[in-house]
Scaffold this motif. Structure first.
Motif, mmCIF file in Angstrom:
data_model
loop_
_atom_site.group_PDB
_atom_site.id
_atom_site.type_symbol
_atom_site.label_atom_id
_atom_site.label_comp_id
_atom_site.label_asym_id
_atom_site.label_seq_id
_atom_site.Cartn_x
_atom_site.Cartn_y
_atom_site.Cartn_z
ATOM 1 N N THR A 71 0.840 -1.194 0.000
ATOM 2 C CA THR A 71 0.000 0.000 0.000
ATOM 3 C C THR A 71 0.878 1.249 0.000
ATOM 4 N N VAL A 72 0.543 2.187 -0.885
ATOM 5 C CA VAL A 72 1.281 3.448 -0.992
ATOM 6 C C VAL A 72 0.269 4.586 -0.948
ATOM 7 N N THR A 73 0.558 5.621 -0.166
ATOM 8 C CA THR A 73 -0.313 6.794 -0.107
ATOM 9 C C THR A 73 0.451 8.024 -0.586
ATOM 10 N N ASP A 74 -0.265 9.134 -0.679
ATOM 11 C CA ASP A 74 0.356 10.392 -1.103
ATOM 12 C C ASP A 74 1.447 10.851 -0.147
ATOM 13 N N SER A 75 1.519 10.272 1.052
ATOM 14 C CA SER A 75 2.570 10.648 2.007
ATOM 15 C C SER A 75 3.961 10.268 1.503
ATOM 16 N N ILE A 76 4.031 9.445 0.460
ATOM 17 C CA ILE A 76 5.331 9.053 -0.092
ATOM 18 C C ILE A 76 6.117 10.270 -0.568
ATOM 19 N N PHE A 77 5.405 11.319 -1.001
ATOM 20 C CA PHE A 77 6.091 12.509 -1.499
ATOM 21 C C PHE A 77 6.735 13.317 -0.376
ATOM 22 N N SER A 78 6.210 13.193 0.840
ATOM 23 C CA SER A 78 6.770 13.955 1.965
ATOM 24 C C SER A 78 8.073 13.354 2.475
ATOM 25 N N GLU A 79 8.425 12.169 1.987
ATOM 26 C CA GLU A 79 9.634 11.496 2.462
ATOM 27 C C GLU A 79 10.918 12.121 1.935
ATOM 28 N N LYS A 80 10.830 12.860 0.818
ATOM 29 C CA LYS A 80 12.000 13.494 0.205
ATOM 30 C C LYS A 80 11.653 14.920 -0.198
ATOM 31 N N ASP A 81 12.669 15.753 -0.397
ATOM 32 C CA ASP A 81 12.427 17.124 -0.843
ATOM 33 C C ASP A 81 11.872 17.161 -2.261
ATOM 34 N N LEU A 82 12.280 16.209 -3.094
ATOM 35 C CA LEU A 82 11.824 16.175 -4.480
ATOM 36 C C LEU A 82 11.644 14.727 -4.923
#
Length: 200
Positions: A71-82
């Motif tokens: 399962t992957v959520t939109d929070s994956i983007f907050s893990e890195k600056d880009l």
């Protein structure tokens, strides 16, 4: 059920359009990365703020699966600056052709940057045929970065795609930043990342 039918219809239209247009290869469109970095500053598009963003430039909340069933959520983007999001298809020669280079790059990226794939021709979690094909492509390329299955909430990533591969860039706040790179052009992806990091 209406949402699912709507998503299937949008994906079907996208896939038909991609087959009609064909895969795009290296392009010299307006993807000048220095201009992108300047545009980012001029428009207030930084990884620290998203004040000037419109809804279409903000990733919606979503929950989906990757090729491995995680399962992957939109929070994956907050893990890195880009986050570099490579939208590709299992039918696309240029997409498959650049995969070994993306695999190699994913291993040497700066620690605050990540790459994620979005396999546009997988039609839901039950589409085992395309999932297996995507896994085979990734395995042959030696790529082990995360690849997502399209789902409701990822529509704004797919809506403007006219050919694959298309690569977009998302900051840690879920904002789409800079201009998409259309066509297989790993050098342009790398240049954007370098300019973005240096502009911070």
């Amino acid at each position: 059920m209406l949402i699912k039918k709507s998503l299937i219809k949008k994906c079907s239209i996208l896939i038909i359009a991609l087959f009609i247009c064909g895969c795009t290869s290296r392009t010299d469109t307006a993807n000048n990365n220095k201009e992108q970095a300047e545009d980012k500053k001029d428009n207030g598009e930084t990884s620290k703020t998203g004040d000037n963003k419109t809804d279409k430039n903000k990733i919606s909340s979503f929950t989906t699966k990757d090729l491995e069933g995680n399962t992957v959520t939109d929070s994956i983007f907050s893990e890195k600056d880009l986050t570099v999001v490579n939208i590709w298809g299992t039918f696309c020669g240029p997409c498959i052709g650049e995969m070994p280079e993306l695999a190699e790059w994913s291993e040497s990226m700066p620690s605050n940057v990540q790459i994620i794939g979005l396999v546009c021709d997988i039609e839901g979690e039950d589409d085992q045929e395309h999932k297996d094909k995507a896994k085979e492509i990734m395995e042959k390329a030696g790529a082990d970065f995360t690849n997502l299955i399209p789902k409701e909430g990822l529509d704004n990533l797919l809506s403007g795609v006219t050919g694959v591969p298309t690569t977009i860039f998302i900051d840690k706040n879920g904002n789409i930043t800079g201009k998409a790179v259309v066509g297989a052009n790993v050098a342009a992806y790398k240049e954007f990342v370098e300019d973005y990091i240096n502009a911070e």
